[in-house]
Design a protein around this motif. Structure first.
Motif, mmCIF file in Angstrom:
data_model
loop_
_atom_site.group_PDB
_atom_site.id
_atom_site.type_symbol
_atom_site.label_atom_id
_atom_site.label_comp_id
_atom_site.label_asym_id
_atom_site.label_seq_id
_atom_site.Cartn_x
_atom_site.Cartn_y
_atom_site.Cartn_z
ATOM 1 N N SER A 42 0.827 -1.212 0.000
ATOM 2 C CA SER A 42 0.000 0.000 0.000
ATOM 3 C C SER A 42 0.855 1.253 0.000
ATOM 4 O O SER A 42 0.577 2.210 -0.720
ATOM 5 C CB SER A 42 -0.939 0.019 1.209
ATOM 6 N N ALA A 43 1.901 1.255 0.811
ATOM 7 C CA ALA A 43 2.780 2.423 0.873
ATOM 8 C C ALA A 43 3.411 2.681 -0.490
ATOM 9 O O ALA A 43 3.463 3.825 -0.968
ATOM 10 C CB ALA A 43 3.859 2.206 1.938
ATOM 11 N N ARG A 44 3.879 1.620 -1.143
ATOM 12 C CA ARG A 44 4.522 1.783 -2.451
ATOM 13 C C ARG A 44 3.522 2.220 -3.516
ATOM 14 O O ARG A 44 3.824 3.080 -4.355
ATOM 15 C CB ARG A 44 5.191 0.466 -2.864
ATOM 16 N N PHE A 45 2.315 1.645 -3.466
ATOM 17 C CA PHE A 45 1.315 1.992 -4.479
ATOM 18 C C PHE A 45 0.824 3.423 -4.301
ATOM 19 O O PHE A 45 0.632 4.145 -5.285
ATOM 20 C CB PHE A 45 0.137 1.014 -4.409
ATOM 21 N N GLU A 46 0.613 3.853 -3.069
ATOM 22 C CA GLU A 46 0.171 5.231 -2.843
ATOM 23 C C GLU A 46 1.227 6.217 -3.316
ATOM 24 O O GLU A 46 0.899 7.281 -3.873
ATOM 25 C CB GLU A 46 -0.136 5.450 -1.363
ATOM 26 N N GLU A 47 2.494 5.901 -3.099
ATOM 27 C CA GLU A 47 3.574 6.772 -3.567
ATOM 28 C C GLU A 47 3.557 6.866 -5.084
ATOM 29 O O GLU A 47 3.750 7.945 -5.660
ATOM 30 C CB GLU A 47 4.922 6.251 -3.080
ATOM 31 N N LEU A 48 3.299 5.733 -5.759
ATOM 32 C CA LEU A 48 3.225 5.737 -7.212
ATOM 33 C C LEU A 48 2.084 6.619 -7.714
ATOM 34 O O LEU A 48 2.267 7.453 -8.617
ATOM 35 C CB LEU A 48 3.027 4.309 -7.737
ATOM 36 N N GLN A 49 0.896 6.447 -7.156
ATOM 37 C CA GLN A 49 -0.247 7.246 -7.595
ATOM 38 C C GLN A 49 -0.018 8.724 -7.327
ATOM 39 O O GLN A 49 -0.366 9.584 -8.152
ATOM 40 C CB GLN A 49 -1.523 6.781 -6.889
ATOM 41 N N TYR A 50 0.569 9.022 -6.181
ATOM 42 C CA TYR A 50 0.811 10.412 -5.806
ATOM 43 C C TYR A 50 1.837 11.053 -6.729
ATOM 44 O O TYR A 50 1.691 12.212 -7.116
ATOM 45 C CB TYR A 50 1.293 10.464 -4.354
ATOM 46 N N THR A 51 2.860 10.299 -7.088
ATOM 47 C CA THR A 51 3.901 10.830 -7.965
ATOM 48 C C THR A 51 3.411 10.968 -9.402
ATOM 49 O O THR A 51 3.631 12.004 -10.051
ATOM 50 C CB THR A 51 5.145 9.921 -7.939
ATOM 51 N N LEU A 52 2.717 9.942 -9.905
ATOM 52 C CA LEU A 52 2.313 9.928 -11.306
ATOM 53 C C LEU A 52 1.033 10.711 -11.564
ATOM 54 O O LEU A 52 0.802 11.185 -12.679
ATOM 55 C CB LEU A 52 2.129 8.481 -11.772
ATOM 56 N N GLY A 53 0.185 10.817 -10.557
ATOM 57 C CA GLY A 53 -1.079 11.525 -10.741
ATOM 58 C C GLY A 53 -2.074 10.766 -11.586
ATOM 59 O O GLY A 53 -3.025 11.355 -12.114
ATOM 60 N N GLU A 54 -1.874 9.453 -11.745
ATOM 61 C CA GLU A 54 -2.824 8.637 -12.493
ATOM 62 C C GLU A 54 -3.028 7.324 -11.763
ATOM 63 O O GLU A 54 -2.245 6.931 -10.907
ATOM 64 C CB GLU A 54 -2.316 8.376 -13.916
ATOM 65 N N GLY A 55 -4.131 6.659 -12.106
ATOM 66 C CA GLY A 55 -4.449 5.397 -11.464
ATOM 67 C C GLY A 55 -5.886 5.371 -11.006
ATOM 68 O O GLY A 55 -6.638 6.341 -11.188
ATOM 69 N N PRO A 56 -6.325 4.279 -10.406
ATOM 70 C CA PRO A 56 -7.720 4.164 -9.972
ATOM 71 C C PRO A 56 -8.098 5.186 -8.900
ATOM 72 O O PRO A 56 -9.252 5.612 -8.850
ATOM 73 C CB PRO A 56 -7.810 2.734 -9.442
#
Length: 247
Positions: free
Chosen positions: A56-70
């Motif tokens: 979860s920590a890694r995925f949230e960082e990805l969404q926050y950085t990229l600004g895309e995702g579910p």
């Protein structure tokens, strides 16, 4: 109908703290991870507030950085976005997020919109593995959790808002353990907006793009901007090291 386990989690929303609520929710939902992100400012930026350790920590960082995702899509569309198998996501929907999510071990994502009417509050994200997707009962539990979190967010500053809980003080609420973690991103966005003479929205896009290209977390790049270690310009070469530490 919700399970007894989720009923207990919902009763804990008036007490907290948030990270414990996330862990309990993940256990009840048999999820690989659970996280909550809250809206910040007037844009579409949802900032991670709580998450279970690991995926979860890694995925949230990805969404926050990229600004895309579910997660961002759920907030933008004000709907739940359920993708229990990222392998089945159509090409081009989240071109940067999907391969990056696979690399960090995320296989399925269900994002539940937190809000009511025209009010957008944030998103609840539940991760699932290929061999353990959410059952109908767990989906109902996740919907109940999303509704409970929405209510908690709407009434967090109103003492006595929780029926049967008596007066709810700041020390007793789950929100006391939270606090948004990335004010530096908003500071950096403002600085880039001035440096490039662009809107805040465009400045955030530039910041995210540089973080993605450089393979660094968004918050880390933002810290360098605020510390005047890098400066953005309209030059085709992109950001460059600041000269003499001056912004």
């Amino acid at each position: 109908m919700i399970s007894d386990g989720m009923a207990e989690v919902l009763r804990s929303l008036g007490r907290g703290p948030g990270d414990e609520v996330m862990r309990a929710s993940a256990e009840v939902l048999a999820a690989d991870g659970v996280a909550v992100a809250l809206m910040v400012g007037n844009g579409h930026l949802a900032e991670p507030l709580w998450w279970t350790p690991g995926a979860s920590a890694r995925f949230e960082e990805l969404q926050y950085t990229l600004g895309e995702g579910p997660g961002p899509e759920a907030i933008r569309t004000r709907t739940h976005v359920l993708e229990p198998d990222l392998e089945a996501v159509r090409p081009g929907r989240w071109p940067a997020l999907v391969p990056a999510a696979r690399r960090v071990g995320v296989h399925g994502v269900c994002c539940y919109f937190l809000g009511v009417g025209g009010i957008r509050l944030g998103v609840l994200t539940v991760l699932s593995s290929p061999d353990r997707k959410l059952t109908e009962q767990q989906h109902d539990d996740a919907l109940a959790l999303a509704a409970g979190l929405t209510t908690a967010l709407l009434y967090e500053n109103q003492p006595g808002a929780w029926p049967g809980e008596g007066e709810v003080t700041q020390e007793r609420t789950m929100w006391a353990s939270g606090g948004l973690h990335r004010p530096v991103v908003h500071q950096a966005t403002g600085m880039i907006s001035v440096q490039l003479d662009v809107s805040l929205g465009e400045a955030l896009v530039r910041l995210r793009a540089h973080a993605y290209v450089s393979g660094r977390p968004l918050g880390e790049v933002a810290q360098d901007v605020v510390a005047r270690k890098i400066r953005f310009s309209n030059d085709v070469n992109g950001p460059y090291p600041a000269d003499g530490g001056k912004g």
